[in-house]
Write an enzyme that holds these catalytic residues in place. Structure first.
Site, mmCIF file in Angstrom:
data_model
loop_
_atom_site.group_PDB
_atom_site.id
_atom_site.type_symbol
_atom_site.label_atom_id
_atom_site.label_comp_id
_atom_site.label_asym_id
_atom_site.label_seq_id
_atom_site.Cartn_x
_atom_site.Cartn_y
_atom_site.Cartn_z
ATOM 1 N N HIS A 223 -61.264 78.377 1.604
ATOM 2 C CA HIS A 223 -61.504 79.764 1.155
ATOM 3 C C HIS A 223 -61.457 80.655 2.406
ATOM 4 O O HIS A 223 -60.471 80.631 3.141
ATOM 5 C CB HIS A 223 -62.831 79.781 0.393
ATOM 6 C CG HIS A 223 -63.137 81.030 -0.385
ATOM 7 N ND1 HIS A 223 -62.241 82.041 -0.612
ATOM 8 C CD2 HIS A 223 -64.298 81.420 -1.007
ATOM 9 C CE1 HIS A 223 -62.817 83.001 -1.334
ATOM 10 N NE2 HIS A 223 -64.065 82.649 -1.576
ATOM 11 N N LYS A 256 -52.757 69.627 4.664
ATOM 12 C CA LYS A 256 -52.785 71.016 4.178
ATOM 13 C C LYS A 256 -52.512 71.956 5.344
ATOM 14 O O LYS A 256 -53.044 71.761 6.447
ATOM 15 C CB LYS A 256 -54.178 71.342 3.617
ATOM 16 C CG LYS A 256 -54.373 70.852 2.191
ATOM 17 C CD LYS A 256 -54.418 72.024 1.223
ATOM 18 C CE LYS A 256 -54.284 71.570 -0.217
ATOM 19 N NZ LYS A 256 -55.566 71.554 -0.912
ATOM 20 N N PHE A 260 -51.935 79.047 3.711
ATOM 21 C CA PHE A 260 -50.815 79.030 2.752
ATOM 22 C C PHE A 260 -51.301 78.586 1.374
ATOM 23 O O PHE A 260 -52.223 77.782 1.258
ATOM 24 C CB PHE A 260 -49.712 78.064 3.224
ATOM 25 C CG PHE A 260 -48.916 78.636 4.357
ATOM 26 C CD1 PHE A 260 -47.773 79.371 4.108
ATOM 27 C CD2 PHE A 260 -49.351 78.473 5.665
ATOM 28 C CE1 PHE A 260 -47.049 79.927 5.151
ATOM 29 C CE2 PHE A 260 -48.639 79.026 6.715
ATOM 30 C CZ PHE A 260 -47.490 79.760 6.472
ATOM 31 N N HIS A 262 -52.176 79.492 -2.889
ATOM 32 C CA HIS A 262 -53.237 80.263 -3.543
ATOM 33 C C HIS A 262 -53.541 79.690 -4.918
ATOM 34 O O HIS A 262 -52.638 79.196 -5.597
ATOM 35 C CB HIS A 262 -52.860 81.747 -3.670
ATOM 36 C CG HIS A 262 -54.039 82.601 -3.914
ATOM 37 N ND1 HIS A 262 -54.510 82.875 -5.180
ATOM 38 C CD2 HIS A 262 -54.889 83.198 -3.048
ATOM 39 C CE1 HIS A 262 -55.590 83.624 -5.074
ATOM 40 N NE2 HIS A 262 -55.855 83.837 -3.789
ATOM 41 N N ASP A 313 -55.053 85.218 4.447
ATOM 42 C CA ASP A 313 -55.654 84.782 5.711
ATOM 43 C C ASP A 313 -54.661 84.581 6.844
ATOM 44 O O ASP A 313 -55.028 84.702 8.017
ATOM 45 C CB ASP A 313 -56.418 83.468 5.485
ATOM 46 C CG ASP A 313 -57.772 83.710 4.835
ATOM 47 O OD1 ASP A 313 -58.365 84.761 5.103
ATOM 48 O OD2 ASP A 313 -58.224 82.848 4.060
HETATM 49 C C1 LIG Z 1 -58.896 84.340 1.010
HETATM 50 C C2 LIG Z 1 -58.630 82.983 0.433
HETATM 51 O O1 LIG Z 1 -59.549 82.280 0.107
HETATM 52 S S1 LIG Z 1 -57.026 82.537 0.227
HETATM 53 C C3 LIG Z 1 -57.040 80.755 0.274
HETATM 54 C C4 LIG Z 1 -57.335 80.270 1.666
HETATM 55 N N1 LIG Z 1 -57.219 78.809 1.740
HETATM 56 C C5 LIG Z 1 -56.219 78.220 2.427
HETATM 57 O O2 LIG Z 1 -55.354 78.840 3.022
HETATM 58 C C6 LIG Z 1 -56.289 76.723 2.464
HETATM 59 C C7 LIG Z 1 -54.918 76.086 2.219
HETATM 60 N N2 LIG Z 1 -54.555 76.240 0.840
HETATM 61 C C8 LIG Z 1 -55.050 75.402 -0.123
HETATM 62 O O3 LIG Z 1 -55.795 74.462 0.164
HETATM 63 C C9 LIG Z 1 -54.677 75.666 -1.578
HETATM 64 O O4 LIG Z 1 -53.420 76.296 -1.647
HETATM 65 C C10 LIG Z 1 -55.741 76.527 -2.290
HETATM 66 C C11 LIG Z 1 -57.139 75.922 -2.109
HETATM 67 C C12 LIG Z 1 -55.745 77.948 -1.751
HETATM 68 C C13 LIG Z 1 -55.383 76.575 -3.778
HETATM 69 O O5 LIG Z 1 -55.531 75.296 -4.290
HETATM 70 P P1 LIG Z 1 -54.828 74.851 -5.652
HETATM 71 O O6 LIG Z 1 -54.861 75.946 -6.643
HETATM 72 O O7 LIG Z 1 -55.467 73.571 -6.023
HETATM 73 O O8 LIG Z 1 -53.319 74.620 -5.162
HETATM 74 P P2 LIG Z 1 -52.035 74.333 -6.048
HETATM 75 O O9 LIG Z 1 -52.425 73.827 -7.394
HETATM 76 O O10 LIG Z 1 -51.151 75.520 -6.005
HETATM 77 O O11 LIG Z 1 -51.332 73.155 -5.246
HETATM 78 C C14 LIG Z 1 -50.059 72.697 -5.650
HETATM 79 C C15 LIG Z 1 -49.553 71.687 -4.668
HETATM 80 O O12 LIG Z 1 -49.293 72.333 -3.411
HETATM 81 C C16 LIG Z 1 -50.017 71.709 -2.390
HETATM 82 N N3 LIG Z 1 -50.533 72.726 -1.499
HETATM 83 C C17 LIG Z 1 -51.189 73.819 -1.872
HETATM 84 N N4 LIG Z 1 -51.524 74.515 -0.770
HETATM 85 C C18 LIG Z 1 -51.039 73.841 0.272
HETATM 86 C C19 LIG Z 1 -51.073 74.061 1.666
HETATM 87 N N5 LIG Z 1 -51.684 75.123 2.178
HETATM 88 N N6 LIG Z 1 -50.480 73.161 2.477
HETATM 89 C C20 LIG Z 1 -49.850 72.076 1.957
HETATM 90 N N7 LIG Z 1 -49.805 71.816 0.644
HETATM 91 C C21 LIG Z 1 -50.396 72.692 -0.182
HETATM 92 C C22 LIG Z 1 -51.186 71.021 -3.096
HETATM 93 O O13 LIG Z 1 -51.699 69.954 -2.322
HETATM 94 C C23 LIG Z 1 -50.530 70.567 -4.361
HETATM 95 O O14 LIG Z 1 -49.777 69.415 -4.097
HETATM 96 P P3 LIG Z 1 -49.781 68.181 -5.132
HETATM 97 O O15 LIG Z 1 -49.228 68.749 -6.409
HETATM 98 O O16 LIG Z 1 -48.901 67.179 -4.471
HETATM 99 O O17 LIG Z 1 -51.212 67.768 -5.251
HETATM 100 O O1 LIG Z 2 -58.995 84.406 -5.124
HETATM 101 C C1 LIG Z 2 -59.147 83.360 -4.491
HETATM 102 O O2 LIG Z 2 -59.239 82.224 -5.012
HETATM 103 C C2 LIG Z 2 -59.259 83.389 -3.019
HETATM 104 C C3 LIG Z 2 -58.877 84.688 -2.412
HETATM 105 O O3 LIG Z 2 -57.718 84.984 -2.208
HETATM 106 C C4 LIG Z 2 -59.927 85.645 -2.101
HETATM 107 O O4 LIG Z 2 -61.112 85.385 -2.395
HETATM 108 O O5 LIG Z 2 -59.616 86.704 -1.523
#
Ligand SMILES: CC(=O)SCCNC(=O)CCNC(=O)[C@H](O)C(C)(C)COP(=O)(O)OP(=O)(O)OC[C@H]1O[C@@H](n2cnc3c(N)ncnc32)[C@H](O)[C@@H]1OP(=O)(O)O
Ligand SMILES: O=C([O-])CC(=O)C(=O)O
Length: 377
Positions: A223, A256, A260, A262, A313
């Site tokens: 997050h 991960k 990247f 969402h 981010d």
């Molecule tokens: C302000 C914020 O909070 S924005 C979010 C900030 N968080 C990050 O940047 C952390 C990296 N990103 C992630 O961990 C995820 O993309 C999350 C937590 C944001 C969303 O999670 P989910 O909704 O579960 O992701 P989603 O269902 O789209 O994933 C699809 C596939 O892409 C992969 N994937 C998603 N994000 C990433 C990533 N950043 N790097 C590599 N692989 C990824 C998942 O592992 C999944 O693979 P699988 O089908 O083989 O298991």
């Molecule tokens: O909506 C989400 O899951 C995470 C996010 O981008 C935020 O809190 O700004």
């Protein structure tokens, strides 16, 4: 118009957990609005304090209301001595998000919310004092300085933060970027930290407990902690080619890549293009020839290889870095902004409350026969 992301599976994905009038996320696959106002327009035209007012009071303030609101937030910058004493006990190697969590909680001990009718006073206090909390601790623990947190020479919350951190007023560009950044981070519907705040508020708990729960939830690298994690990754790479090789290796190892993807957006996070533009300008200001090209290459490789896009981010990392902000303070800045969204949601939850208590799918044994302690393996 892009299709919405297919939402199903674990993590409550795709399930509505309640109603909100505050924000829409990804309704057209990529859009973001606060109370109907498009994020691009807000980032271009608004001050963060105006956006906070919009979220908290339901309408854009007129000039007199905005001036009065800014003056009011400024009046809340000083910290009580007991809070400063607590902050002085926290070691320099503590995580600043833990400092925020403790600071908010201590404020709740000293200025307890006794009546929900006073919620706006507590919210304004948090908005005004959170930059003071993090910077007082940072400057004391790192530089041995007890700063005066009032900084009357600067009006904006973003400018206040930079002034306390650096001991001098920021230039116009940096104050502007902070303003945009705080607007972009202010609100995002039922994200994990906001949901945590609403769950806590739904028990009719106090506002400091609800915000403390949200801070703890924002801290994680999936997050809000992703901006720091992205910085810790990209700062290792000395060229775009090296970044590409390393990203390819990470993807091959199924790691991960922070910053990247969402949970809701499908093809882009609308906040990315907005902060990226400012990161580029800051790169030019400092004469950067490495970090910005590294960041752009990461973006290109992730899209090419996985169709994954930068979330809010990723380019925040380089933007904050170019302004000389220490990496570990990145997520606390997010707190100074998102407290506006969290508390707007707490107000909304309280106005139409039912305790949030979902069900679970039980996966344990049907029945277990009691075993006396002396008979257990
Ligand atoms: C302000 C914020 O909070 S924005 C979010 C900030 N968080 C990050 O940047 C952390 C990296 N990103 C992630 O961990 C995820 O993309 C999350 C937590 C944001 C969303 O999670 P989910 O909704 O579960 O992701 P989603 O269902 O789209 O994933 C699809 C596939 O892409 C992969 N994937 C998603 N994000 C990433 C990533 N950043 N790097 C590599 N692989 C990824 C998942 O592992 C999944 O693979 P699988 O089908 O083989 O298991
Ligand atoms: O909506 C989400 O899951 C995470 C996010 O981008 C935020 O809190 O700004």
């Amino acid at each position: 118009m892009a299709e919405a992301k297919q939402l199903s599976g674990a993590g409550l994905r795709g399930q509505s957990a309640g109603a909100t009038a505050l924000c829409t996320v990804g309704q057209s696959g990529a859009g973001l609005t606060y109370r109907g106002y498009d994020i691009s327009e807000l980032a271009d035209k608004a001050q963060f304090e105006e956006v906070a007012y919009l979220l908290l009071y339901g309408k854009l303030p007129n000039r007199a209301e905005l001036d009065a609101y800014i003056a009011r937030l400024k009046s809340f910058r000083d910290l009580p001595q007991a809070l400063k004493t607590v902050l002085e006990q926290i070691p320099a190697d503590a995580h600043p998000m833990d400092v925020m969590r403790t600071g908010c909680s201590m404020l709740g001990n000293l200025e307890t919310e006794l009546d929900f009718a006073d919620q706006h006073d507590h919210i304004d206090r948090m908005l005004g004092s959170f930059p003071s909390i993090i910077c007082y601790w940072y400057r004391y623990s790192h530089d041995g300085v007890r700063i005066d947190t009032a900084a009357p020479e600067v009006d904006s919350i973003g400018g206040h933060f930079l002034t306390l951190l650096r001991g001098e007023k920021p230039n116009e560009l940096h104050e502007r970027v902070m303003n945009v950044s705080l607007i972009l981070y202010a609100e995002h519907e039922f994200n994990a930290s906001t949901f945590a705040a609403r769950v806590c508020a739904s028990t009719l708990s106090d506002i400091h407990s609800s915000v403390t729960a949200a801070i703890g939830t924002l801290r994680g690298p999936l997050h809000g902690g992703a901006n720091e994690a992205a910085m810790e990754m990209i700062e290792n790479w000395t060229s775009a080619d090296e970044a590409e090789r390393e990203i390819m290796g990470k993807l091959a190892r199924k790691e991960k890549i922070m910053g990247f993807g969402h949970a809701i957006y499908r093809e882009s996070d609308p906040r990315n293009a907005l902060i990226k533009k400012w990161s580029k300008l800051l790169a030019e200001e400092v004469g950067d020839t490495v970090l910005y090209p590294v960041s752009e290459r990461c973006e290109a490789v992730m899209w090419r290889e996985k169709k994954l896009f930068c979330n809010a981010d990723f380019f925040h990392a380089s933007a904050y870095h170019f302004m000389g902000i220490p990496t570990k303070l990145f997520t606390p800045i997010f707190v100074c902004s998102r407290v506006s969204g969290w508390t707007a949601h707490i107000i909304e939850q309280r106005a139409n409350n039912r305790i949030i208590r979902p069900s679970a799918d039980y996966t344990g044994p049907d029945h277990a026969d009691w075993i006396a302690i002396e008979d257990r393996a």
